[in-house]
Design a protein around this motif. Sequence first.
Motif, PDB file in Angstrom:
ATOM      1  N   LEU A  50       0.825  -1.208   0.000  1.00 42.30           N
ATOM      2  CA  LEU A  50       0.000   0.000   0.000  1.00 42.30           C
ATOM      3  C   LEU A  50       0.862   1.261   0.000  1.00 42.30           C
ATOM      4  O   LEU A  50       0.513   2.268  -0.624  1.00 42.30           O
ATOM      5  N   GLU A  51       2.009   1.200   0.692  1.00 42.36           N
ATOM      6  CA  GLU A  51       2.922   2.340   0.709  1.00 42.36           C
ATOM      7  C   GLU A  51       3.511   2.572  -0.682  1.00 42.36           C
ATOM      8  O   GLU A  51       3.665   3.725  -1.121  1.00 42.36           O
ATOM      9  N   LEU A  52       3.828   1.492  -1.389  1.00 40.17           N
ATOM     10  CA  LEU A  52       4.332   1.622  -2.760  1.00 40.17           C
ATOM     11  C   LEU A  52       3.269   2.258  -3.659  1.00 40.17           C
ATOM     12  O   LEU A  52       3.587   3.096  -4.516  1.00 40.17           O
ATOM     13  N   ALA A  58       1.841   9.428  -5.990  1.00 39.65           N
ATOM     14  CA  ALA A  58       2.489  10.730  -5.798  1.00 39.65           C
ATOM     15  C   ALA A  58       3.397  11.053  -6.979  1.00 39.65           C
ATOM     16  O   ALA A  58       3.445  12.203  -7.449  1.00 39.65           O
ATOM     17  N   LEU A  59       4.123  10.049  -7.468  1.00 40.07           N
ATOM     18  CA  LEU A  59       5.006  10.258  -8.620  1.00 40.07           C
ATOM     19  C   LEU A  59       4.198  10.618  -9.863  1.00 40.07           C
ATOM     20  O   LEU A  59       4.583  11.501 -10.632  1.00 40.07           O
ATOM     21  N   LYS A  60       3.082   9.944 -10.043  1.00 37.02           N
ATOM     22  CA  LYS A  60       2.203  10.251 -11.176  1.00 37.02           C
ATOM     23  C   LYS A  60       1.700  11.684 -11.083  1.00 37.02           C
ATOM     24  O   LYS A  60       1.714  12.425 -12.077  1.00 37.02           O
ATOM     25  N   GLN A  61       1.267  12.098  -9.896  1.00 33.52           N
ATOM     26  CA  GLN A  61       0.763  13.455  -9.716  1.00 33.52           C
ATOM     27  C   GLN A  61       1.864  14.483  -9.946  1.00 33.52           C
ATOM     28  O   GLN A  61       1.617  15.559 -10.512  1.00 33.52           O
ATOM     29  N   ALA A  62       3.093  14.158  -9.518  1.00 33.89           N
ATOM     30  CA  ALA A  62       4.217  15.068  -9.730  1.00 33.89           C
ATOM     31  C   ALA A  62       4.471  15.274 -11.220  1.00 33.89           C
ATOM     32  O   ALA A  62       4.728  16.401 -11.681  1.00 33.89           O
ATOM     33  N   HIS A  63       4.407  14.195 -11.993  1.00 27.64           N
ATOM     34  CA  HIS A  63       4.577  14.308 -13.442  1.00 27.64           C
ATOM     35  C   HIS A  63       3.480  15.186 -14.044  1.00 27.64           C
ATOM     36  O   HIS A  63       3.746  16.055 -14.885  1.00 27.64           O
ATOM     37  N   PHE A 177      12.587  17.465 -21.821  1.00 31.22           N
ATOM     38  CA  PHE A 177      11.858  17.294 -20.563  1.00 31.22           C
ATOM     39  C   PHE A 177      10.422  16.824 -20.790  1.00 31.22           C
ATOM     40  O   PHE A 177       9.997  15.803 -20.253  1.00 31.22           O
ATOM     41  N   ASN A 178       9.654  17.581 -21.585  1.00 28.95           N
ATOM     42  CA  ASN A 178       8.241  17.225 -21.779  1.00 28.95           C
ATOM     43  C   ASN A 178       8.079  15.847 -22.399  1.00 28.95           C
ATOM     44  O   ASN A 178       7.236  15.050 -21.967  1.00 28.95           O
ATOM     45  N   ALA A 179       8.869  15.563 -23.422  1.00 30.53           N
ATOM     46  CA  ALA A 179       8.758  14.268 -24.093  1.00 30.53           C
ATOM     47  C   ALA A 179       9.088  13.131 -23.132  1.00 30.53           C
ATOM     48  O   ALA A 179       8.394  12.107 -23.102  1.00 30.53           O
ATOM     49  N   ALA A 180      10.137  13.315 -22.331  1.00 31.05           N
ATOM     50  CA  ALA A 180      10.540  12.264 -21.395  1.00 31.05           C
ATOM     51  C   ALA A 180       9.510  12.071 -20.291  1.00 31.05           C
ATOM     52  O   ALA A 180       9.177  10.930 -19.925  1.00 31.05           O
ATOM     53  N   PHE A 181       8.977  13.170 -19.748  1.00 32.16           N
ATOM     54  CA  PHE A 181       7.974  13.057 -18.681  1.00 32.16           C
ATOM     55  C   PHE A 181       6.683  12.434 -19.213  1.00 32.16           C
ATOM     56  O   PHE A 181       6.035  11.650 -18.511  1.00 32.16           O
ATOM     57  N   ASN A 182       6.303  12.781 -20.423  1.00 31.20           N
ATOM     58  CA  ASN A 182       5.115  12.163 -21.017  1.00 31.20           C
ATOM     59  C   ASN A 182       5.326  10.672 -21.258  1.00 31.20           C
ATOM     60  O   ASN A 182       4.408   9.866 -21.053  1.00 31.20           O
ATOM     61  N   THR A 183       6.536  10.304 -21.672  1.00 28.53           N
ATOM     62  CA  THR A 183       6.839   8.890 -21.877  1.00 28.53           C
ATOM     63  C   THR A 183       6.759   8.126 -20.567  1.00 28.53           C
ATOM     64  O   THR A 183       6.180   7.031 -20.507  1.00 28.53           O
ATOM     65  N   SER A 184       7.333   8.689 -19.508  1.00 28.69           N
ATOM     66  CA  SER A 184       7.262   8.035 -18.190  1.00 28.69           C
ATOM     67  C   SER A 184       5.823   7.884 -17.734  1.00 28.69           C
ATOM     68  O   SER A 184       5.424   6.841 -17.201  1.00 28.69           O
ATOM     69  N   LEU A 185       5.036   8.933 -17.951  1.00 28.03           N
ATOM     70  CA  LEU A 185       3.642   8.921 -17.505  1.00 28.03           C
ATOM     71  C   LEU A 185       2.824   7.894 -18.270  1.00 28.03           C
ATOM     72  O   LEU A 185       1.982   7.203 -17.691  1.00 28.03           O
ATOM     73  N   ASN A 186       3.081   7.767 -19.568  1.00 29.80           N
ATOM     74  CA  ASN A 186       2.251   6.917 -20.419  1.00 29.80           C
ATOM     75  C   ASN A 186       2.792   5.509 -20.612  1.00 29.80           C
ATOM     76  O   ASN A 186       2.110   4.669 -21.220  1.00 29.80           O
ATOM     77  N   THR A 187       4.002   5.252 -20.119  1.00 34.12           N
ATOM     78  CA  THR A 187       4.554   3.896 -20.240  1.00 34.12           C
ATOM     79  C   THR A 187       4.878   3.320 -18.867  1.00 34.12           C
ATOM     80  O   THR A 187       4.162   2.438 -18.375  1.00 34.12           O
ATOM     81  N   ASN A 188       5.924   3.811 -18.219  1.00 29.97           N
ATOM     82  CA  ASN A 188       6.354   3.221 -16.950  1.00 29.97           C
ATOM     83  C   ASN A 188       5.277   3.308 -15.869  1.00 29.97           C
ATOM     84  O   ASN A 188       4.922   2.301 -15.238  1.00 29.97           O
ATOM     85  N   ILE A 189       4.765   4.512 -15.647  1.00 30.69           N
ATOM     86  CA  ILE A 189       3.756   4.671 -14.607  1.00 30.69           C
ATOM     87  C   ILE A 189       2.462   3.967 -15.002  1.00 30.69           C
ATOM     88  O   ILE A 189       1.790   3.350 -14.166  1.00 30.69           O
ATOM     89  N   GLN A 190       2.120   4.021 -16.280  1.00 34.55           N
ATOM     90  CA  GLN A 190       0.921   3.324 -16.745  1.00 34.55           C
ATOM     91  C   GLN A 190       1.078   1.816 -16.603  1.00 34.55           C
ATOM     92  O   GLN A 190       0.109   1.106 -16.285  1.00 34.55           O
ATOM     93  N   ASN A 267      10.640  -0.592  -9.549  1.00 34.78           N
ATOM     94  CA  ASN A 267      11.429  -0.146 -10.705  1.00 34.78           C
ATOM     95  C   ASN A 267      11.054   1.268 -11.123  1.00 34.78           C
ATOM     96  O   ASN A 267      11.919   2.097 -11.454  1.00 34.78           O
ATOM     97  N   VAL A 268       9.758   1.566 -11.101  1.00 36.28           N
ATOM     98  CA  VAL A 268       9.290   2.906 -11.470  1.00 36.28           C
ATOM     99  C   VAL A 268       9.803   3.946 -10.482  1.00 36.28           C
ATOM    100  O   VAL A 268      10.221   5.046 -10.871  1.00 36.28           O
ATOM    101  N   LEU A 269       9.785   3.595  -9.206  1.00 36.49           N
ATOM    102  CA  LEU A 269      10.190   4.547  -8.172  1.00 36.49           C
ATOM    103  C   LEU A 269      11.703   4.705  -8.075  1.00 36.49           C
ATOM    104  O   LEU A 269      12.193   5.771  -7.693  1.00 36.49           O
ATOM    105  N   ASP A 270      12.435   3.670  -8.422  1.00 36.74           N
ATOM    106  CA  ASP A 270      13.889   3.699  -8.246  1.00 36.74           C
ATOM    107  C   ASP A 270      14.636   4.284  -9.439  1.00 36.74           C
ATOM    108  O   ASP A 270      15.818   4.598  -9.330  1.00 36.74           O
ATOM    109  N   THR A 271      13.979   4.428 -10.580  1.00 42.15           N
ATOM    110  CA  THR A 271      14.695   4.922 -11.754  1.00 42.15           C
ATOM    111  C   THR A 271      15.098   6.386 -11.573  1.00 42.15           C
ATOM    112  O   THR A 271      14.309   7.204 -11.091  1.00 42.15           O
TER     113      THR A 271
END
Length: 313
Positions: A50-52, A58-63, A177-190, A267-271
């Motif tokens: 649950l903590e993860l 939180a990481l998703k919201q930050a993005h 920046f934008n391209a990388a953050f969008n990629t993280s949001l739509n791939t790793n976090i998704q 993995n998502v949190l540690d990258t």
Amino acid sequence: MDKLPSLPAFGNIGKAWTSSVQPFATRSQQFLKEQLGQAEEKTQLPADYLELEKRVDALKQAHQNMLQVTSQYANEAYDYPPNLRESVLDLSRTIQEKVALLAAANTPSEAQAALTKPGPKPAPKTLHHALGRAALSSAHLLEPSDPLATALEKYAIASEQVGEARLAQDQRIVSHFNAAFNTSLNTNIQFAQKARKNVENARLTLDAAKSKAKGGQGIGFNFPGTQARRDPIHHDDEQSEEQRVEVETAEDEFVGCTEEAVGVMKNVLDTPEPLRNLADLVQAQLEYHRRAAEIYEDLAPLIEQLQVEQEVS
């Protein structure tokens, strides 16, 4: 005579329904029972898990928070004065082009043509470009010998250079920046979100199997104020071998999905990728402000010198 294609056997249709539709129906009805407060038990996820989940959320919201603002860098005119009304002639050429053509003009008509003749593409709409165009236009309203006219022309050129530096910054932020953050949001976090959804589905399936084995209620549910429906074939003190296997299978699936989701979320949190992206954002802004400072540092002494010369003349 050609034979008509045979229809699929009813047994195969039943198997297909069981393997695809029934699990979804089981989870849906278990979810409804929980929402109506009729579930006898709900398997609790580990506190660490649950903590993860909280950290991934939180990481998703930050993005999302960052992209909500930095997406403006894709809009060239984000700092362009909203009430400014520049004509097509104002935007016909860059300031550098106009200054060069004006310097080469030998007659008033040639000078006028330099200011009005369109260039290969419209000038950018940014605050600094607009300042430069206003300064150049103002300079040519004055006498050529006026020190203010000279100063305004120099300021116009400097403003356009700062505007170009801003556009270079924007392009880097958008592409890095934008391209990388969008990629993280739509791939790793998704991907992490999907793994969490698998855990939730597995938990619902497990709890539905437990309820069926323990209470004999199958996958049914009842609305508040009505009596729960029970399967007359089963009894509370009986648990068939089939039900036991169903619960054990669901438990194994739940554990497997949970372990996989934990690995994905870690993995998502540690990258370090988000930090690299933020470093790119800062570097782009640093280079822009550094370039702007250099331009104004070169301009300021020239303007001051013109001021001094006018005061002593």
